[in-house]
Design an enzyme around this catalytic site. Structure first.
Site, short mmCIF file in Angstrom:
data_model
loop_
_atom_site.label_atom_id
_atom_site.label_comp_id
_atom_site.label_asym_id
_atom_site.label_seq_id
_atom_site.Cartn_x
_atom_site.Cartn_y
_atom_site.Cartn_z
N GLY A 46 -27.32 27.43 77.14
CA GLY A 46 -26.53 26.55 78.08
C GLY A 46 -25.26 26.36 77.60
O GLY A 46 -24.67 26.27 76.14
N GLN A 51 -17.15 22.31 77.12
CA GLN A 51 -17.12 23.27 75.99
C GLN A 51 -16.10 24.16 75.70
O GLN A 51 -15.68 24.67 74.54
CB GLN A 51 -18.67 23.69 75.51
CG GLN A 51 -19.78 22.55 75.11
CD GLN A 51 -21.01 23.21 75.15
OE1 GLN A 51 -21.57 23.58 76.00
NE2 GLN A 51 -21.35 23.53 73.80
N CYS A 91 -26.52 23.38 69.66
CA CYS A 91 -25.59 23.20 70.71
C CYS A 91 -24.49 24.36 70.22
O CYS A 91 -24.20 24.44 68.86
CB CYS A 91 -24.92 21.72 70.49
SG CYS A 91 -23.57 21.63 71.71
N LEU A 92 -23.99 25.05 71.01
CA LEU A 92 -22.92 25.98 70.80
C LEU A 92 -21.65 25.42 70.13
O LEU A 92 -21.04 26.10 69.40
CB LEU A 92 -22.58 26.95 71.93
CG LEU A 92 -23.83 27.81 72.47
CD1 LEU A 92 -23.30 28.48 73.72
CD2 LEU A 92 -23.92 28.98 71.28
N HIS A 133 -28.89 17.98 78.44
CA HIS A 133 -27.90 18.38 77.22
C HIS A 133 -26.53 18.53 77.78
O HIS A 133 -25.40 18.18 77.41
CB HIS A 133 -28.50 19.47 76.43
CG HIS A 133 -27.62 19.55 75.37
ND1 HIS A 133 -27.98 19.56 74.06
CD2 HIS A 133 -26.57 20.58 75.43
CE1 HIS A 133 -26.92 20.09 73.23
NE2 HIS A 133 -26.01 20.76 74.15
N GLU A 134 -26.69 19.45 78.91
CA GLU A 134 -25.33 19.99 79.55
C GLU A 134 -24.76 18.91 80.22
O GLU A 134 -23.45 18.99 80.42
CB GLU A 134 -25.57 21.18 80.35
CG GLU A 134 -26.33 22.45 79.68
CD GLU A 134 -25.53 22.83 78.09
OE1 GLU A 134 -24.37 22.40 78.07
OE2 GLU A 134 -26.40 23.44 77.27
N HIS A 137 -22.68 16.84 78.27
CA HIS A 137 -21.38 17.54 77.86
C HIS A 137 -20.30 17.11 78.73
O HIS A 137 -19.10 16.75 78.51
CB HIS A 137 -21.42 19.07 77.87
CG HIS A 137 -22.01 19.50 76.57
ND1 HIS A 137 -21.28 19.31 75.17
CD2 HIS A 137 -22.86 20.24 76.20
CE1 HIS A 137 -21.97 19.75 74.35
NE2 HIS A 137 -22.93 20.39 74.77
C1 QAP Z 1 -28.55 23.40 74.49
O1 QAP Z 1 -27.63 25.02 73.21
C2 QAP Z 1 -29.96 23.21 74.12
O2 QAP Z 1 -26.47 26.31 66.26
C3 QAP Z 1 -27.91 24.71 74.61
O3 QAP Z 1 -25.69 29.05 65.68
C4 QAP Z 1 -30.33 23.82 72.94
O4 QAP Z 1 -27.39 27.14 73.54
C5 QAP Z 1 -30.74 22.76 74.93
C6 QAP Z 1 -26.69 28.12 69.48
C7 QAP Z 1 -31.87 23.54 72.74
C8 QAP Z 1 -31.97 22.58 74.58
C9 QAP Z 1 -32.55 22.96 73.40
C10 QAP Z 1 -26.53 27.27 68.44
C11 QAP Z 1 -26.53 29.41 69.08
C12 QAP Z 1 -27.10 27.73 70.81
C13 QAP Z 1 -26.33 27.50 67.36
C14 QAP Z 1 -27.45 26.43 72.69
C15 QAP Z 1 -26.01 28.74 67.06
C16 QAP Z 1 -26.04 29.79 67.68
C17 QAP Z 1 -27.20 26.60 71.33
CO CO Z 2 -24.32 21.50 73.69
#
Ligand code: QAP
Ligand code: CO
Length: 178
Positions: A46, A51, A91-92, A133-134, A137
């Site tokens: 996401g 972001q 989270c990215l 979550h999004e 943001h």
């Molecule tokens: C939000 O998060 C989310 O630390 C989206 O090193 C996450 O895409 C919602 C990511 C989990 C629900 C459950 C994170 C990639 C990606 C990192 C992401 C990383 C590489 C996170």
């Molecule tokens: Co995020």
């Protein structure tokens, strides 16, 4: 197609509040596609426009294993919620950190598509958590805001250090205007 630069916590630009999308034009489609490309490149599920330093209410999501089921939500709003669960999130914008957060397990949401047409849907589990979550943001909120101040400050310090060492991916792309 362009891969956009993802802001990292504690960058205060992540605290910007996004504005409603009112113009559904070709530029919006390009932005949505660039956000999808950026999310896939970063191996995320996401990404919200804030972001990538764009203060518009636009999010992209793809929780599919094969990375071929993109969901584009414009001006998303949660209409109903159900029971709460604890869900481990990342989270990215907070790379390398994962923590449990209280979220709703089931939601009904409304959004607009790239043509501006309204649609509603139900979501559950990972998808429901991702939408919550999004949307956070878009209101300048991060999952680390649900943690203790101590944890949040430790994470901020570690990411700032990694950033100063050039250990996080950054892309100095052409600024967008939309
Ligand atoms: C939000 O998060 C989310 O630390 C989206 O090193 C996450 O895409 C919602 C990511 C989990 C629900 C459950 C994170 C990639 C990606 C990192 C992401 C990383 C590489 C996170
Ligand atoms: Co995020």
């Amino acid at each position: 197609m362009t891969i956009l630069n993802i802001l990292h916590f504690p960058d205060t630009k992540l605290r910007q509040k996004a504005e409603l999308v009112e113009v559904f034009d070709e530029k919006l489609k390009i932005l949505a596609n660039d956000m999808l490309e950026t999310m896939y490149d970063a191996k995320g599920i996401g990404l919200a426009a804030v972001q990538v330093n764009i203060t518009k209410r636009l999010i992209v999501i793809d929780i599919s294993e094969d990375r071929n089921n993109p969901l584009i939500l414009i001006n998303p709003v949660i209409k109903t919620t159900d029971e709460k669960i604890q869900f481990e999130e990342g989270c990215l914008s907070v790379p390398g950190f994962y923590e449990k957060v209280d979220r709703f397990n089931k939601i009904e949401y409304q959004a607009q598509d790239l043509s501006g047409n309204y649609f509603s849907n139900k979501a559950e589990g990972l998808l429901a958590v991702c939408v919550q979550h999004e949307i956070d943001h878009l209101d300048g909120k991060l999952f680390v805001d649900y943690l203790s101040q101590l944890k949040r400050e430790r994470i901020a310090k570690k990411i700032t250090k990694l950033e100063s060492q050039g250990a996080l991916p950054t892309r100095k792309n052409v600024p967008y205007s939309i």
